[in-house]
Scaffold this active site. Structure first.
Site, PDB file in Angstrom:
ATOM      1  N   ASP A 133      23.741 -44.247 -11.058  1.00 57.02           N
ATOM      2  CA  ASP A 133      23.310 -45.528 -10.485  1.00 57.02           C
ATOM      3  C   ASP A 133      24.044 -45.739  -9.148  1.00 57.02           C
ATOM      4  O   ASP A 133      25.271 -45.625  -9.083  1.00 57.02           O
ATOM      5  CB  ASP A 133      23.700 -46.625 -11.494  1.00 57.02           C
ATOM      6  CG  ASP A 133      23.100 -47.976 -11.168  1.00 57.02           C
ATOM      7  OD1 ASP A 133      22.027 -48.017 -10.531  1.00 57.02           O
ATOM      8  OD2 ASP A 133      23.695 -49.000 -11.574  1.00 57.02           O
TER       9      ASP A 133
ATOM     10  N   GLU B 127      16.317 -46.052  -2.211  1.00 59.16           N
ATOM     11  CA  GLU B 127      16.247 -47.519  -2.083  1.00 59.16           C
ATOM     12  C   GLU B 127      15.931 -47.924  -0.655  1.00 59.16           C
ATOM     13  O   GLU B 127      16.489 -47.407   0.304  1.00 59.16           O
ATOM     14  CB  GLU B 127      17.568 -48.169  -2.526  1.00 59.16           C
ATOM     15  CG  GLU B 127      17.531 -49.702  -2.379  1.00 59.16           C
ATOM     16  CD  GLU B 127      18.655 -50.447  -3.110  1.00 59.16           C
ATOM     17  OE1 GLU B 127      19.179 -49.916  -4.106  1.00 59.16           O
ATOM     18  OE2 GLU B 127      18.992 -51.561  -2.676  1.00 59.16           O
TER      19      GLU B 127
ATOM     20  N   GLY C 123      24.896 -58.837 -10.180  1.00 60.37           N
ATOM     21  CA  GLY C 123      25.943 -59.721 -10.673  1.00 60.37           C
ATOM     22  C   GLY C 123      25.415 -60.967 -11.359  1.00 60.37           C
ATOM     23  O   GLY C 123      24.227 -61.076 -11.681  1.00 60.37           O
TER      24      GLY C 123
ATOM     25  N   ASN D 206      16.668 -52.530 -14.143  1.00 57.85           N
ATOM     26  CA  ASN D 206      18.113 -52.316 -14.328  1.00 57.85           C
ATOM     27  C   ASN D 206      18.828 -53.574 -14.812  1.00 57.85           C
ATOM     28  O   ASN D 206      18.763 -54.626 -14.159  1.00 57.85           O
ATOM     29  CB  ASN D 206      18.749 -51.914 -12.991  1.00 57.85           C
ATOM     30  CG  ASN D 206      18.477 -50.475 -12.632  1.00 57.85           C
ATOM     31  OD1 ASN D 206      17.704 -49.800 -13.301  1.00 57.85           O
ATOM     32  ND2 ASN D 206      19.120 -50.006 -11.581  1.00 57.85           N
TER      33      ASN D 206
ATOM     34  N   ASP E 270      22.624 -54.720 -16.265  1.00 59.65           N
ATOM     35  CA  ASP E 270      24.025 -54.423 -16.555  1.00 59.65           C
ATOM     36  C   ASP E 270      24.781 -55.722 -16.861  1.00 59.65           C
ATOM     37  O   ASP E 270      25.450 -55.849 -17.890  1.00 59.65           O
ATOM     38  CB  ASP E 270      24.647 -53.698 -15.346  1.00 59.65           C
ATOM     39  CG  ASP E 270      26.069 -53.237 -15.623  1.00 59.65           C
ATOM     40  OD1 ASP E 270      26.532 -53.354 -16.767  1.00 59.65           O
ATOM     41  OD2 ASP E 270      26.735 -52.752 -14.683  1.00 59.65           O
ATOM     42  N   SER E 271      24.627 -56.707 -15.986  1.00 55.91           N
ATOM     43  CA  SER E 271      25.421 -57.940 -16.140  1.00 55.91           C
ATOM     44  C   SER E 271      25.189 -58.627 -17.482  1.00 55.91           C
ATOM     45  O   SER E 271      26.135 -59.163 -18.076  1.00 55.91           O
ATOM     46  CB  SER E 271      25.104 -58.919 -14.997  1.00 55.91           C
ATOM     47  OG  SER E 271      25.508 -58.372 -13.767  1.00 55.91           O
TER      48      SER E 271
HETATM   49  P1  13P Z   1      22.455 -56.829 -12.839  1.00 55.14           P
HETATM   50  O1  13P Z   1      23.755 -57.124 -12.170  1.00 55.14           O
HETATM   51  O2  13P Z   1      21.455 -57.902 -12.590  1.00 55.14           O
HETATM   52  O3  13P Z   1      22.594 -56.512 -14.271  1.00 55.14           O
HETATM   53  O4  13P Z   1      21.849 -55.505 -12.123  1.00 55.14           O
HETATM   54  C1  13P Z   1      22.235 -54.232 -12.551  1.00 55.14           C
HETATM   55  C2  13P Z   1      21.779 -53.154 -11.638  1.00 55.14           C
HETATM   56  O5  13P Z   1      20.951 -53.329 -10.769  1.00 55.14           O
HETATM   57  C3  13P Z   1      22.368 -51.829 -11.843  1.00 55.14           C
HETATM   58  O6  13P Z   1      21.962 -50.926 -10.856  1.00 55.14           O
HETATM   59  O1  G3H Z   2      24.518 -52.225  -9.635  1.00 57.77           O
HETATM   60  C1  G3H Z   2      25.631 -52.241 -10.088  1.00 57.77           C
HETATM   61  C2  G3H Z   2      25.858 -51.979 -11.527  1.00 57.77           C
HETATM   62  O2  G3H Z   2      25.883 -53.194 -12.249  1.00 57.77           O
HETATM   63  C3  G3H Z   2      27.085 -51.174 -11.733  1.00 57.77           C
HETATM   64  O3  G3H Z   2      28.208 -51.932 -11.465  1.00 57.77           O
HETATM   65  O4  G3H Z   2      29.411 -50.482  -9.857  1.00 57.77           O
HETATM   66  O5  G3H Z   2      30.604 -52.315 -11.106  1.00 57.77           O
HETATM   67  O6  G3H Z   2      29.858 -50.234 -12.294  1.00 57.77           O
HETATM   68  P1  G3H Z   2      29.619 -51.199 -11.157  1.00 57.77           P
HETATM   69 ZN    ZN Z   3      21.583 -51.849  -8.945  1.00 55.81          ZN
END
Ligand code: 13P
Ligand code: G3H
Ligand code: ZN
Length: 323
Positions: free
Chosen positions: A93, A145, A190, A268, A270-271
């Site tokens: 990523d 991207e 985030g 995607n 993550d947050s």
């Molecule tokens: P979020 O911070 O919205 O979860 O996005 C995660 C992301 O784009 C990872 O590449």
């Molecule tokens: O886009 C970012 C992802 O949430 C990954 O976050 O670079 O803090 O691991 P990180």
């Molecule tokens: Zn991202």
């Protein structure tokens, strides 16, 4: 050199084609530790969902790249043992250099993102093309991207969003040969995605830009980053149990559902996982101040994560049952 094929992983080509045709989104879930990975694969086994396991460069530093490869291999063994056959890609990523992408391909990743979005257009093309040329030799798929999402990605902090310019996408895709393209339509990374005045609602994503992109590169795989909903129940729990997340706002789930039905083939998140884990850990430690066995707070956090990912697959992305 470790080929992803040895690990039983797949690249994203077929997965994404099926997702576009079937009008659903594949989850792109990030992991940094054992509990997150266990939760992702358990949820995806239980919902029979394909999945892209995502590793950022920060995750690589945190968890150790060698260990991460073994964790992904272990996940594949667990899936096999469960008697299910779900397609799994291991994906870098936000790779920011050619060398990082090469290193990930060599360690068994089946897909890499080269994020040249901070560079001028021509430099982004040159960097992305170089990664594609290398990755092709190993049958690894590449995400590029165009456009910049606000928010924090590792050490890079983009203050403002630059929407993708639809008039650039054909040239970018043709010249680089990328397999998928992340675009910027109003999401950001985030937990603070929108600054809202009291009573104000989250503005809609720029679906007009998405539609224009789809017209120019019909059937091409589009990726949506920054797609956490910053689920209010977790923000509330965190704040209730001693945290301080004020004005944290994400993308409403109905907007993500709409995106998943378009050419957006990976979403995607993550947050939301970070928030779910933190909420549960805080709750347990608040309720039981004498607790000091990590299994007693990481275990409930993992259970919460499983439920959260199942909910995303079933109700937001529509990937449940598509493996
Ligand atoms: P979020 O911070 O919205 O979860 O996005 C995660 C992301 O784009 C990872 O590449
Ligand atoms: O886009 C970012 C992802 O949430 C990954 O976050 O670079 O803090 O691991 P990180
Ligand atoms: Zn991202």
């Amino acid at each position: 050199m470790h080929s992803f094929k040895e690990l039983g992983l797949v690249n994203t080509r077929n997965m994404y084609a099926k997702a576009i045709n079937g009008k659903y989104g594949i989850p792109g879930y990030n992991f940094n530790n054992m509990e997150q990975l266990q939760a992702i694969i358990t949820a995806c086994i239980e919902t029979k969902s394909p999945v892209v396991l995502q590793v950022s460069s920060g995750a690589r530093k945190y968890a150790n790249q060698i260990l991460l490869r073994h964790m992904a291999a272990g996940a594949m063994d667990i899936i096999k043992d469960a008697g299910v056959d779900i397609p799994v890609a291991l994906h870098l990523d936000h790779g920011d250099t050619y060398e990082l992408c090469v290193s990930c391909v060599e360690s068994g990743f089946s897909s890499v993102m080269i994020d040249g979005s901070a560079h001028p257009f021509e430099d982004n093309i040159a960097l992305t093309k170089k990664v594609v040329e290398y990755a092709r030799k190993h049958d690894v798929t590449v995400e590029g991207e165009l456009g910049v999402l606000a928010g924090i990605e590792d050490e890079v902090n983009h203050e403002v969003t630059h929407y993708t310019k639809p008039e650039e996408v054909e040239e970018f895709v043709a010249k680089t040969g990328v397999d998928s393209l992340a675009i910027s339509i109003g999401t950001s990374h985030g937990a603070y995605k929108f600054k809202l005045a009291p009573g104000e609602k989250v503005p809609p994503l720029r679906f007009d830009i998405l539609e224009e992109v789809e017209k120019r590169i019909p059937g091409f795989s589009i990726v949506l980053h920054g797609a956490s909903s910053v689920m209010p129940e977790y923000v509330d729990l965190i704040n209730k149990y001693g945290g301080n997340l004020e004005n944290a706002v994400g993308v409403p789930e109905d907007q993500l559902r709409k995106a998943a039905e378009s050419a957006v083939c990976k979403i995607n998140i993550d947050s939301d996982g970070r928030l779910a884990m933190t909420a549960k850990v805080r709750e347990v430690l608040w309720e039981k101040p004498g607790e000091f066995d990590p299994r007693k707070y990481l275990g409930p956090a993992r259970e919460e994560l499983i439920e959260m990912y199942k909910h995303k697959n079933e109700n937001v992305l529509g990937s449940a049952g598509k493996a």
